[in-house]
Design a protein around this motif. Structure first.
Motif, mmCIF file in Angstrom:
data_model
loop_
_atom_site.group_PDB
_atom_site.id
_atom_site.type_symbol
_atom_site.label_atom_id
_atom_site.label_comp_id
_atom_site.label_asym_id
_atom_site.label_seq_id
_atom_site.Cartn_x
_atom_site.Cartn_y
_atom_site.Cartn_z
ATOM 1 N N LEU A 205 -48.943 43.700 9.087
ATOM 2 C CA LEU A 205 -48.515 43.185 7.850
ATOM 3 C C LEU A 205 -48.715 41.793 6.710
ATOM 4 N N PHE A 206 -49.709 40.979 7.828
ATOM 5 C CA PHE A 206 -51.443 39.501 7.967
ATOM 6 C C PHE A 206 -51.941 40.004 6.628
ATOM 7 N N LEU A 207 -52.480 41.296 6.974
ATOM 8 C CA LEU A 207 -53.930 41.526 7.102
ATOM 9 C C LEU A 207 -53.575 42.160 4.817
ATOM 10 N N SER A 208 -52.651 43.417 4.543
ATOM 11 C CA SER A 208 -52.018 44.063 3.705
ATOM 12 C C SER A 208 -51.436 42.574 2.981
ATOM 13 N N SER A 209 -50.448 41.615 3.174
ATOM 14 C CA SER A 209 -50.414 40.453 2.405
ATOM 15 C C SER A 209 -51.449 39.497 1.782
ATOM 16 N N LEU A 210 -52.920 39.657 3.437
ATOM 17 C CA LEU A 210 -54.004 38.658 2.293
ATOM 18 C C LEU A 210 -54.795 39.453 1.739
ATOM 19 N N ARG A 211 -54.683 40.945 1.426
ATOM 20 C CA ARG A 211 -55.182 41.411 0.602
ATOM 21 C C ARG A 211 -54.337 40.863 -0.677
ATOM 22 N N ALA A 212 -52.917 41.296 -1.113
ATOM 23 C CA ALA A 212 -52.067 41.049 -2.060
ATOM 24 C C ALA A 212 -52.318 40.032 -2.306
ATOM 25 N N GLY A 220 -44.553 39.977 1.877
ATOM 26 C CA GLY A 220 -44.140 39.687 3.152
ATOM 27 C C GLY A 220 -43.770 38.547 2.556
ATOM 28 N N GLY A 221 -42.825 37.800 3.575
ATOM 29 C CA GLY A 221 -41.726 36.505 3.852
ATOM 30 C C GLY A 221 -41.880 35.135 3.508
ATOM 31 N N LYS A 222 -41.897 34.443 2.929
ATOM 32 C CA LYS A 222 -42.050 33.181 3.133
ATOM 33 C C LYS A 222 -42.768 31.934 4.398
ATOM 34 N N ALA A 223 -42.699 32.527 5.292
ATOM 35 C CA ALA A 223 -43.358 32.201 6.970
ATOM 36 C C ALA A 223 -45.092 32.766 6.057
ATOM 37 N N MET A 224 -44.589 34.558 6.366
ATOM 38 C CA MET A 224 -46.328 34.626 6.599
ATOM 39 C C MET A 224 -47.156 34.257 4.946
ATOM 40 N N LEU A 225 -45.733 34.329 3.518
ATOM 41 C CA LEU A 225 -46.921 34.105 2.569
ATOM 42 C C LEU A 225 -47.666 32.890 2.628
ATOM 43 N N ALA A 226 -46.951 31.704 3.751
ATOM 44 C CA ALA A 226 -47.172 30.371 2.872
ATOM 45 C C ALA A 226 -48.910 30.428 3.794
ATOM 46 N N ARG A 227 -49.257 31.228 5.468
ATOM 47 C CA ARG A 227 -49.831 31.206 6.228
ATOM 48 C C ARG A 227 -50.542 31.436 5.232
ATOM 49 N N VAL A 228 -50.844 33.200 4.741
ATOM 50 C CA VAL A 228 -51.698 33.477 3.827
ATOM 51 C C VAL A 228 -52.475 32.830 2.736
ATOM 52 N N ALA A 229 -51.789 32.331 2.009
ATOM 53 C CA ALA A 229 -51.793 31.548 1.035
ATOM 54 C C ALA A 229 -52.763 30.494 1.298
#
Length: 420
Positions: A205-212, A220-229
């Motif tokens: 999910l992190f890799l998909s969120s990063l590409r998005a 993804g959720g708020k916690a994941m989006l913070a790391r992804v951003a």
């Protein structure tokens, strides 16, 4: 060190895929006394250079008679397997593939058990890659994805990135941002400027969120989006981003990682320049893939049984051995370096080994012929982890040259076929 010792400069080490070519090997008599500039992995790989040079399996006949015996066994096989183990020159690999073609055998190597996922993903998607020299000279943001090169590729960081100065990065480490992505217990370098941690379950999910995120969307959720951003911001500002992963150590639960990392590098090239660098272990493994591709069109798991090469990665060496679909195996190269998955499935299959220290490692019922190690006893060509070809030079005499021995075996097979 005796007065008769000599130093051979600029030797290429095949202890890992980095293939460092600045090693100074100290030769004292018929032994290697020192491998200067080599890391601990390289020192182990060079060893003392001593090989037994024996023919084992209860055979005292001349080598020509043993080759005729091997030829007869291989020709009588219903479904032979030629397995390319590490520590071969490209020339020896080519000779082994030619034997598989003669026998209408199945030919495979260590790649199908270790790095097949990345190769198959690249065949589906393509891949944005680069030479190690380009990464050294251009990459200002380096992401070590679930790998610390200091563990398995000890000189990668000092020779290629992030430490050395590059043409466009004269400050070396000062001019680079190093990002470590830790997935479960697999950690990146300790000195990273930014560290992002996740569990193995979160990785897809992190890799998909990063590409998005790179495409301007949120996933993804708020916690994941913070790391992804944070990671997306660093990558988006890079002049040249390099994503470094280890093709040899992807856990079983991370089966989609290679495909996702290829897609990530391609996504980054929409707005900046980026490359995916996949690290491979030593012994000229990339060479086997390349020579197979050159001679058959496929990098692994090639079936000659119908007279023309067919690609069967879904039924590679391990699968065939487990099914009982192989009755004779010819291992060419260092049998001690074959993956456990292959070794555990050999079982009662009749096995012939031609390679370094073959006489020291197999059962008495097997035919085993010692040959030299590529880059220590045998000269030729080998490929670095980025598929750059490098010449390797013999620093010690070989008990038997692998390529020449395989060519003689091929001639013996042809002679017996002609006489039949």
């Amino acid at each position: 060190m005796s007065e008769a010792a000599r130093i051979v400069e600029n030797v290429t080490c095949l202890g890992c895929g980095c293939a460092c070519d600045d090693i100074a090997v100290v030769i004292d008599g018929a032994r290697i006394r020192e491998a200067r500039n080599a890391c601990a992995l390289g020192v182990r790989w060079f060893g003392d250079g001593v090989l037994p040079g024996a023919i084992a399996g209860g055979r005292t006949a001349a080598i020509e008679d043993v080759l005729r015996e091997i030829a007869a066994v291989l020709r009588a096989a219903r479904a032979p397997l030629v397995f390319l183990a590490p520590d071969l020159t490209c020339e020896a690999q080519g000779a082994a593939i030619a034997i598989a073609d003669q026998l209408r055998a199945f030919v495979d190597g260590v790649t199908s058990s270790t790095a097949a996922e990345g190769i198959l993903a690249a065949q589906r998607r393509g891949r944005a890659s680069a030479t190690l020299g380009e990464i050294r000279n251009r990459a200002d943001v380096i992401v070590f994805w679930s790998v610390d090169p200091a563990q398995s590729y000890p000189r990668f960081q000092s020779r290629y990135a992030p430490e050395p100065a590059g043409v466009y990065l004269p400050g070396g480490r000062r001019d680079r941002t190093v990002i470590a992505v830790d997935v479960g217990p697999q950690r990146g370098p300790d000195d990273a400027d930014l560290r992002i941690q996740m569990t193995a379950e979160e990785e897809p999910l992190f890799l998909s969120s990063l590409r998005a995120s790179l495409a301007g969307r949120a996933l993804g959720g708020k916690a994941m989006l913070a790391r992804v951003a944070e990671l997306a911001s660093r990558l988006g500002k890079a002049r040249y981003a390099a994503i470094v992963s280890d093709a040899e150590s992807t856990p079983a639960g991370a089966s989609g990682r290679a495909d996702a990392l290829i897609a990530l590098a391609q996504s980054l090239n929409a707005t900046t320049r980026a490359a995916l660098c996949t690290l491979r272990a030593g012994g000229n493994r990339n060479g086997a893939d390349t020579v197979l591709t050159w001679q058959t069109g496929f990098p692994m798991a090639v079936d000659f049984s119908r007279g023309a090469p067919r690609y069967e990665p879904e039924r590679a060496a391990v699968a065939r051995l487990r099914e009982g679909a192989v009755d004779v195996v010819l291992i060419v190269g260092s049998a001690a370096a074959i993956p456990p998955a292959v070794r555990d499935t050999l079982g009662a299959v009749r096995t012939i080994v031609i390679g370094p220290r073959a006489s020291e490692g197999a059962s008495a019922s097997q035919i085993r012929i010692d040959t030299g190690v590529a880059g220590i006893h045998e000269s030729g060509m080998a490929l670095r982890t980025d598929d750059v070809p490098l010449p390797v030079r013999a620093v010690l005499p070989t008990p038997r040259d692998t390529a020449s021995l395989l060519e003689a075996l091929g001639a013996a097979i042809a002679a017996q076929a002609g006489a039949a």
